[in-house]
Design a protein around this motif. Structure first.
Motif, PDB file in Angstrom:
ATOM      1  N   GLY A 184      67.444  -1.266  11.262  1.00  0.00           N
ATOM      2  CA  GLY A 184      66.902   0.091  11.263  1.00  0.00           C
ATOM      3  C   GLY A 184      65.584   0.163  10.532  1.00  0.00           C
ATOM      4  N   LEU A 185      64.660   0.946  11.055  1.00  0.00           N
ATOM      5  CA  LEU A 185      63.328   1.093  10.461  1.00  0.00           C
ATOM      6  C   LEU A 185      63.073   2.575  10.222  1.00  0.00           C
ATOM      7  CD1 LEU A 185      60.759  -0.322   9.561  1.00  0.00           C
ATOM      8  CD2 LEU A 185      59.925  -0.202  11.912  1.00  0.00           C
ATOM      9  N   HIS A 186      63.170   2.973   8.969  1.00  0.00           N
ATOM     10  CA  HIS A 186      63.024   4.382   8.593  1.00  0.00           C
ATOM     11  C   HIS A 186      61.607   4.599   8.074  1.00  0.00           C
ATOM     12  CE1 HIS A 186      64.539   8.160   6.438  1.00  0.00           C
ATOM     13  NE2 HIS A 186      63.306   7.986   5.970  1.00  0.00           N
ATOM     14  N   TYR A 187      60.798   5.293   8.870  1.00  0.00           N
ATOM     15  CA  TYR A 187      59.504   5.684   8.310  1.00  0.00           C
ATOM     16  C   TYR A 187      59.374   7.196   8.366  1.00  0.00           C
ATOM     17  CZ  TYR A 187      57.450   5.863  13.102  1.00  0.00           C
ATOM     18  OH  TYR A 187      57.159   6.151  14.414  1.00  0.00           O
ATOM     19  N   LEU A 287      70.779  11.423   4.553  1.00  0.00           N
ATOM     20  CA  LEU A 287      71.915  11.291   5.453  1.00  0.00           C
ATOM     21  C   LEU A 287      71.516  10.519   6.701  1.00  0.00           C
ATOM     22  CD1 LEU A 287      73.400  14.871   5.026  1.00  0.00           C
ATOM     23  CD2 LEU A 287      73.935  12.779   3.761  1.00  0.00           C
ATOM     24  N   ALA A 288      72.476  10.231   7.542  1.00  0.00           N
ATOM     25  CA  ALA A 288      72.196   9.466   8.763  1.00  0.00           C
ATOM     26  C   ALA A 288      71.451  10.331   9.767  1.00  0.00           C
ATOM     27  CB  ALA A 288      73.506   8.958   9.362  1.00  0.00           C
ATOM     28  N   HIS A 289      70.330   9.825  10.244  1.00  0.00           N
ATOM     29  CA  HIS A 289      69.536  10.483  11.288  1.00  0.00           C
ATOM     30  C   HIS A 289      69.009   9.403  12.218  1.00  0.00           C
ATOM     31  CE1 HIS A 289      69.482  14.355   9.161  1.00  0.00           C
ATOM     32  NE2 HIS A 289      69.218  13.669   8.064  1.00  0.00           N
ATOM     33  N   ASP A 290      68.644   9.794  13.421  1.00  0.00           N
ATOM     34  CA  ASP A 290      68.098   8.833  14.373  1.00  0.00           C
ATOM     35  C   ASP A 290      66.693   8.415  13.956  1.00  0.00           C
ATOM     36  OD1 ASP A 290      70.375   8.901  15.868  1.00  0.00           O
ATOM     37  OD2 ASP A 290      69.586  10.202  17.439  1.00  0.00           O
ATOM     38  N   PHE A 291      66.501   7.097  13.875  1.00  0.00           N
ATOM     39  CA  PHE A 291      65.205   6.519  13.550  1.00  0.00           C
ATOM     40  C   PHE A 291      64.976   5.299  14.437  1.00  0.00           C
ATOM     41  CE2 PHE A 291      65.484   9.053   9.693  1.00  0.00           C
ATOM     42  CZ  PHE A 291      64.149   9.407   9.491  1.00  0.00           C
ATOM     43  N   PRO A 292      63.735   4.788  14.481  1.00  0.00           N
ATOM     44  CA  PRO A 292      63.450   3.617  15.322  1.00  0.00           C
ATOM     45  C   PRO A 292      64.298   2.405  14.959  1.00  0.00           C
ATOM     46  CG  PRO A 292      61.411   4.684  14.660  1.00  0.00           C
ATOM     47  CD  PRO A 292      62.509   5.353  13.887  1.00  0.00           C
ATOM     48  N   VAL A 293      64.512   1.572  15.954  1.00  0.00           N
ATOM     49  CA  VAL A 293      65.272   0.337  15.808  1.00  0.00           C
ATOM     50  C   VAL A 293      64.338  -0.833  16.066  1.00  0.00           C
ATOM     51  CG1 VAL A 293      67.180  -1.043  16.725  1.00  0.00           C
ATOM     52  CG2 VAL A 293      67.414   1.439  16.527  1.00  0.00           C
ATOM     53  N   LEU A 294      64.387  -1.840  15.200  1.00  0.00           N
ATOM     54  CA  LEU A 294      63.594  -3.047  15.393  1.00  0.00           C
ATOM     55  C   LEU A 294      64.472  -4.107  16.053  1.00  0.00           C
ATOM     56  CD1 LEU A 294      60.757  -4.314  14.647  1.00  0.00           C
ATOM     57  CD2 LEU A 294      61.986  -5.469  12.795  1.00  0.00           C
TER      58      LEU A 294
END
Length: 612
Positions: A184-187, A287-294
């Motif tokens: 997971g890549l959280h920016y 909390l969990a949210h949709d973010f980009p996937v590497l």
């Protein structure tokens, strides 16, 4: 001394008493994080853990835990970097004081990375699951990289000059990711990688990403440096490191940091997946949210790889020292970037982005009989429109002309200055339905909430009370009033039950009740909280509770409040609803069993005795 890789830095730190080795087995799940947080609070040396449970890689903590240690690490280049910033402010100082700038030419020469064909980082390969899986807080959704250097280049203009490198958090494992294939890549919003991602989406191409861990310490600091758009972090790393950063350029791929300890290479997938939860630097969980996937193509590491890590949580933490170091380097540039602004202070105790204090000028109408904020409002809006200060939620700005000794870093005196001069019917300027920090859960939705500029100028309007008014009475559900500071009352309120994005009738009832109380002119600020004793215990608690648990548009109320031509104000005290809301993310709490294990490690005879 300049460090071209992490191992040379660790050897030198150990030689000079800045690092200790811990050979006792420790667990990367919660235990290491608990040790690191205590080590930071104790101003302990950096700690190299050589035996990590279930992991073949050593891990190092508290590397940047004190400002003295950061200055030691960059002792041979810091003066030259400071000289570069000084020359930006006053180029002619070079001719007046040439001795100050002896190291500047070398630093400028070192800014451009050096392209190489091979490097130690490519010596070995591994998998995501074999990497250290640091879990910092009990509800974290998996193992995380906490000191990553996430490198991308502009798809439209490839190359170092248009690259970005940021410390965006990386989730290595979790229920939603394919093992070894995805991370997971959280920016957050207002991050340089977002511009590159947008370009890639427009072109219909995947965005290539390299995640470096370890390597030259200058690269880690550069990844958190709030540089202006258009200035590549890898260039700053070269100046701070004192040498040209070697980058491996391979056909069809992104450059790889040759001296990194680890590199995760991949491309951003066309879909998102839930990332989180994660105990974050505001002191609450994201909390969990949709973010980009590497999508991971490869994981490389050098033979002697060491995994550096930190943990974040309610300030102060190790990232506080990063902030102090950055401020030390850039404070003199503030008037260059923001005309009319002399000083800014992103308050660490309040989580950095929630609260920005500033000192500006008020010169627009110097001949006016009564001075009021005008230029200060322009300054406040400029702060909300540029660089990382644009993520601020509360911008509180006073005028230097009213007190030439006014400092945004003397927080008690600053609040006294503002409360003595503010006219709350005039001096609050709201921006609603706007973007806010991704990690801030006080708004009306993820990334959306409000901001306020609170500006005050002119002569003193009131004397602040140093005792609670004898006439103070409170409606049912409210109690335990405390005079926290001159002019500031903290009180307990009922448990919050209102829905997101709506005012609370209980708070409106409080404002109406206070309208009937005489003698409140000396207490212009009321803060309603869940625990008055905790909040009023010290300034750190007050700032954290007040500004991390309130949204300006939703949670500011006032005695005698009114809206005229869309301008809101109040003729009596301002009221801040700083209770935990029914929709807020939970605050971080430690695991008691883990804390007991760390107690044992720190007890007499334990390997950490005398350090924690």
């Amino acid at each position: 001394m300049t460090y071209r890789n992490l191992s040379s830095c660790l050897i030198d730190l150990e030689r000079n008493g800045h690092l200790i080795r811990i050979d006792t087995e420790v667990d990367a799940r919660l235990e290491l994080a608990a040790i690191q947080r205590r080590a930071f609070r104790a101003k302990a040396p950096a700690m190299l853990f050589t035996r990590v449970k279930g992991c073949r890689f050593p891990m190092v903590a508290n590397l940047y835990g004190t400002r003295d240690r950061i200055r030691f690490i960059f002792r041979d280049t810091l003066r030259a970097v400071e000289g570069i910033f000084r020359l930006k402010i006053d180029p002619f100082d070079l001719f007046r004081h040439p001795q100050r700038y002896l190291g500047v030419p070398r630093s400028l020469w070192g800014m451009m990375p050096r392209t190489v064909r091979r490097g130690p980082v490519l010596e070995c390969r591994t998998t995501v699951r074999e990497l250290p899986q640091l879990v910092s807080w009990p509800m974290d959704g998996g193992g995380y990289v906490t000191l990553p250097q996430v490198y991308t280049e502009s798809p439209d203009r490839p190359g170092f000059m248009h690259s970005n490198m940021g410390m965006y958090r990386v989730q290595l494992t979790g229920d939603h990711y394919e093992p070894d294939r995805e991370v997971g890549l959280h920016y957050q919003i207002h991050r340089g990688i977002g511009y590159h991602h947008a370009e890639a989406l427009r072109r219909g191409e995947p965005l290539r990403v390299n995640i470096f861990v370890g390597g030259p310490p200058a690269m880690t600091v550069a990844a958190v440096m709030p540089l202006p758009e258009g200035i590549a972090e890898v260039l700053f790393a070269g100046a701070l490191g004192g040498f040209r950063i070697p980058m491996i350029r391979r056909a069809g791929g992104l450059p790889i940091l040759a001296e990194a300890d680890f590199c995760i290479s991949g491309t951003i997938a066309p879909h998102q997946k839930p990332e989180g939860p994660f105990g974050d630097h505001l002191g609450y969980y994201s909390l969990a949210h949709d973010f980009p996937v590497l999508r991971v193509d490869a994981v490389h590491h050098r033979r002697d790889a060491v995994w550096p890590f930190t943990t974040v949580g309610r300030p102060p933490q190790e990232d506080t020292v990063f902030g102090e170091f950055i401020h030390e380097l850039t404070a003199a540039l503030v008037p260059q970037v923001f005309a009319g602004v002399h000083e800014v202070h992103a308050v660490d105790a309040a989580g950095v982005h929630p609260l920005l204090l500033a000192v500006g000028s008020e010169r627009y109408v110097p001949y006016a009989g009564e001075r009021q904020p005008q230029e200060l409002i322009t300054c406040g809006m400029a702060l909300l429109g540029n660089t990382q200060t644009s993520l601020s939620k509360y911008v509180i700005i006073g005028a230097r002309e009213d007190d030439h000794d006014l400092s945004a870093h003397d927080i008690p005196a600053f609040f006294t200055h503002m409360l003595e001069r503010t006219d709350f019917s005039r001096d609050l300027h709201f921006i609603t339905r706007t973007t806010i920090d991704t990690l801030d859960y006080t708004g009306i939705s993820l990334n959306q909430g409000s901001k306020v500029v609170w500006a005050a100028a002119g002569s003193r309007r009131r004397d602040l009370a140093d005792t609670l008014p004898e006439t103070l009475t409170l409606p049912d559900g409210f109690g335990s009033p405390r005079l926290f500071h001159k002019g500031i009352v903290v009180l307990r309120g009922p448990r919050h039950t209102a829905r997101r994005d709506e005012h609370d009738p209980a708070m409106e009832r409080l404002a109406q009740s206070l309208d009937d109380v005489r003698g409140l002119s000396g207490v212009p600020l009321f803060v309603v909280v869940d625990d008055a004793d905790f909040t009023a215990a010290d300034w750190d608690n007050f700032l954290w509770v007040t500004f991390t648990r309130s949204d300006p548009a939703t949670d500011l109320y006032g005695v005698g409040a009114s809206t005229h031509c869309k301008h809101w104000g109040c003729r009596g005290p301002l009221i801040v609803d700083a209770r935990l809301k029914s929709f807020h993310a939970p605050a971080l709490e430690t695991d008691p069993e883990v804390e007991r294990r760390v107690d044992a490690l720190a007890a007499p005879g334990g390997p950490l005795h005398g350090y924690l």
